[in-house]
Design an enzyme around this catalytic site. Structure first.
Site, mmCIF file in Angstrom:
data_model
loop_
_atom_site.group_PDB
_atom_site.id
_atom_site.type_symbol
_atom_site.label_atom_id
_atom_site.label_comp_id
_atom_site.label_asym_id
_atom_site.label_seq_id
_atom_site.Cartn_x
_atom_site.Cartn_y
_atom_site.Cartn_z
ATOM 1 N N HIS A 170 85.246 -8.951 -48.997
ATOM 2 C CA HIS A 170 84.093 -9.604 -48.358
ATOM 3 C C HIS A 170 84.372 -9.963 -46.896
ATOM 4 C CE1 HIS A 170 82.975 -10.390 -52.680
ATOM 5 N NE2 HIS A 170 81.894 -9.833 -52.199
ATOM 6 N N GLU A 226 78.356 -2.065 -46.542
ATOM 7 C CA GLU A 226 77.164 -2.616 -47.212
ATOM 8 C C GLU A 226 76.275 -3.395 -46.255
ATOM 9 O OE1 GLU A 226 79.289 -4.916 -50.262
ATOM 10 O OE2 GLU A 226 78.512 -6.736 -49.357
ATOM 11 N N ARG A 242 85.760 -3.564 -60.937
ATOM 12 C CA ARG A 242 86.141 -4.344 -59.767
ATOM 13 C C ARG A 242 86.800 -5.628 -60.260
ATOM 14 N NH1 ARG A 242 82.208 -7.272 -55.278
ATOM 15 N NH2 ARG A 242 82.431 -9.036 -56.679
ATOM 16 N N GLU A 268 87.668 -2.900 -50.553
ATOM 17 C CA GLU A 268 86.357 -2.934 -49.895
ATOM 18 C C GLU A 268 86.279 -4.021 -48.828
ATOM 19 O OE1 GLU A 268 83.271 -3.517 -52.753
ATOM 20 O OE2 GLU A 268 81.845 -4.203 -51.236
ATOM 21 N N TYR A 284 83.925 -16.897 -53.478
ATOM 22 C CA TYR A 284 82.810 -15.997 -53.757
ATOM 23 C C TYR A 284 83.263 -14.815 -54.618
ATOM 24 C CZ TYR A 284 78.683 -13.163 -52.887
ATOM 25 O OH TYR A 284 77.547 -12.428 -53.033
ATOM 26 N N ASP A 303 87.126 -6.327 -53.676
ATOM 27 C CA ASP A 303 86.258 -6.594 -52.521
ATOM 28 C C ASP A 303 86.781 -7.814 -51.766
ATOM 29 O OD1 ASP A 303 84.195 -6.936 -50.739
ATOM 30 O OD2 ASP A 303 82.591 -6.879 -52.240
ATOM 31 N N GLU A 355 78.326 1.249 -57.652
ATOM 32 C CA GLU A 355 78.450 -0.146 -58.085
ATOM 33 C C GLU A 355 77.282 -0.494 -59.008
ATOM 34 O OE1 GLU A 355 77.901 -3.070 -54.983
ATOM 35 O OE2 GLU A 355 79.066 -4.545 -56.086
ATOM 36 N N TRP A 414 82.012 -13.855 -43.201
ATOM 37 C CA TRP A 414 81.563 -13.326 -44.464
ATOM 38 C C TRP A 414 82.316 -12.066 -44.692
ATOM 39 C CZ3 TRP A 414 80.163 -13.136 -49.058
ATOM 40 C CH2 TRP A 414 79.322 -14.108 -49.579
ATOM 41 N N ARG A 466 79.582 2.482 -48.233
ATOM 42 C CA ARG A 466 79.006 1.418 -49.058
ATOM 43 C C ARG A 466 77.529 1.130 -48.760
ATOM 44 N NH1 ARG A 466 79.535 -0.640 -53.225
ATOM 45 N NH2 ARG A 466 79.718 -2.841 -52.745
HETATM 46 C C1 CS2 Z 1 79.111 -7.760 -52.733
HETATM 47 C C2 CS2 Z 1 77.675 -8.222 -52.741
HETATM 48 O O1 CS2 Z 1 78.445 -6.165 -54.307
HETATM 49 C C3 CS2 Z 1 79.230 -6.410 -53.426
HETATM 50 O O2 CS2 Z 1 80.098 -5.664 -53.066
HETATM 51 O O3 CS2 Z 1 79.730 -7.720 -51.511
HETATM 52 O O4 CS2 Z 1 77.485 -8.961 -53.885
HETATM 53 C C4 CS2 Z 1 77.223 -9.035 -51.544
HETATM 54 O O5 CS2 Z 1 77.963 -10.200 -51.463
HETATM 55 C C5 CS2 Z 1 75.759 -9.356 -51.644
HETATM 56 O O6 CS2 Z 1 75.045 -8.184 -51.757
HETATM 57 C C6 CS2 Z 1 75.288 -10.152 -50.433
HETATM 58 O O7 CS2 Z 1 73.914 -10.238 -50.426
HETATM 59 MG MG MG Z 2 80.914 -5.971 -51.227
#
Ligand code: CS2
Ligand code: MG
Length: 409
Positions: free
Chosen positions: A219, A269, A147, A243, A159, A217, A346, A409, A290
């Site tokens: 996010h 996720e 990634r 993602e 982030y 990603d 992952e 987020w 995810r």
């Molecule tokens: C992220 C995560 O792994 C990922 O793809 O999106 O690190 C995510 O930010 C965290 O699990 C949030 O708790």
């Molecule tokens: Mg993620």
């Protein structure tokens, strides 16, 4: 074999983890992961105050019925707190069943469909040079898929871009939650991000060639039309997946992305039940699932979800960040080994401190993960070690636009 006790452990080796331990009247223990990053104590209380007493005296073999009892029986269904709590019970019961049978969980799910699980690691960098070093470091550690996250000119703090020593593979926790209150603040600028990211993938492809699977990603930061633009601009660089390109609470938004691009999409996720995925799967709006066992109610519903996804040729890409504990991670390794429509897993390596509390049988060799042959999940909790790391309030950062507006987020 009845459940004799249900205990909850909250421990913080590098980050907070919530673990449920069920013990049967014949002395078998099972572990379940109930970690909900930034809201850990809510799940711990849910389990202690509302679930533990319902479990004691129940037949530990009745996994499906216990799941339905906690899900349907509570009247209030779904949501991350409830589903993380149910997940922990479900995992712990599978752990117990595996130990009682003397078999690793994947054998109870139908046996292995492959010899190991392709993993992707997290490379990131604040500059082209440090990103390149981070990708090289991951390849040297054996990763066969990476990634790629990058700093963006015009965004102060972003982030997913780790410090260099983390990004080059030292055993520090990635994407740590900020310890203490209030949550750290980061910033966001979609236009700056959209301008910059394609040029980064262009450079990475030039340097690392066409074959290395690359992931990215977002996010959940973009609107559907912005996400469509990014997916389209990234097409020449042939991503394995893009993602969380847009918040998927409004699944129709993904139709816009699909209209403009063939970049494969991964989502889910933050989803908790099959209903969150229904439209995305039936309309073929995503390519990878995810979900994690921990935030999706455990092994039982994850297995059903992935079988449903198989009808639409959608594959697994289970969430494996460091805030899924080694217990939850093991659960999905067993699922991933057993299912036919596995995609990728992952893998954000847990820190040394985390691994000293959770002893694991899983292995990572030549870029492939395997849950091991220990009966059950293959994870033991060292309660003495855990006690040395008491809970600390910790929160994910929040993002604001330049004018102070809170962003997604
Ligand atoms: C992220 C995560 O792994 C990922 O793809 O999106 O690190 C995510 O930010 C965290 O699990 C949030 O708790
Ligand atoms: Mg993620």
């Amino acid at each position: 074999m009845n459940i004799a006790s249900a205990e909850v452990c909250v421990t913080s080796p590098s980050r907070n983890f919530v673990t449920l331990k069920l013990t049967t009247d014949d002395g078998i223990t099972g572990l379940g992961d109930a970690t909900l990053n930034g809201r850990e104590q809510a799940v711990a209380a849910y389990l202690r105050e509302h679930v533990a007493s319902l479990l004691v005296g129940q037949d530990a073999h009745r996994i499906e019925d216990t799941w339905q009892y906690l899900y349907r029986g509570a009247y209030w269904r779904g949501g991350p707190v409830t589903m993380a709590a149910i997940a922990a019970v479900d995992m712990a019961l599978w752990d117990i069943k595996g130990k009682a049978a003397g078999l690793p969980l994947y054998q109870l799910l139908g046996g292995a469909s492959r010899s190991g699980l392709l993993a992707y690691g997290h490379a990131s960098g604040g500059s082209p040079q440090s990103l390149s070093e981070s990708i090289h470091a991951h390849i040297e550690r054996g990763y066969r898929a990476v990634r790629v996250q990058t700093a963006v000119p015009g965004i102060r703090a972003l982030y997913g871009v780790a410090e260099q020593r983390q990004a080059t593979g030292e055993r520090y926790d990635y994407e740590p939650a900020g310890r203490g209150v209030p949550p750290p603040e980061e910033d966001w600028d979609s236009a700056a991000y959209l301008r910059h990211v394609p040029s980064v993938f262009e450079r990475v492809r030039e340097e690392f060639g066409a074959e290395l699977p690359l992931l990215h990603d977002v996010h959940h930061r973009l609107t559907p039309i912005e996400a469509a633009k990014l997916a389209q601009r990234l097409e020449p660089y042939d991503l394995f997946w893009l993602e969380d390109c847009t918040p998927a609470e409004n699944p129709q938004g993904l139709r816009i992305v699909r209209q403009h691009s063939t970049t494969p999409l991964a989502i889910g996720e933050v989803f908790n039940t099959v209903w969150d995925f229904q439209q995305l799967i039936t309309e073929q709006l995503i390519d990878y699932i995810r979900a994690s066992a921990t935030h999706f109610g455990g092994v039982t519903p994850l297995r059903k979800l992935i079988d449903f996804a198989a009808l639409h040729q959608i594959r697994s890409g289970f969430h494996g960040p460091t805030d899924v504990s080694p217990v939850g991670f093991a659960a999905q390794l067993h699922v991933g080994l057993a299912i036919h429509n596995f995609g990728i897993q992952e893998y954000m390596e847990h820190s040394e401190a985390t691994n000293s509390v959770f002893r694991q049988s899983m292995t990572f060799r030549d870029g492939m993960l395997h849950p091991g042959e220990t009966p059950g999940l293959g994870v033991e909790l060292d309660e003495k070690a855990a006690a040395a790391f008491p809970y600390q309030p910790a929160y994910l950062p929040v993002s604001r636009l330049k004018d102070g507006t809170m962003h997604d987020w």
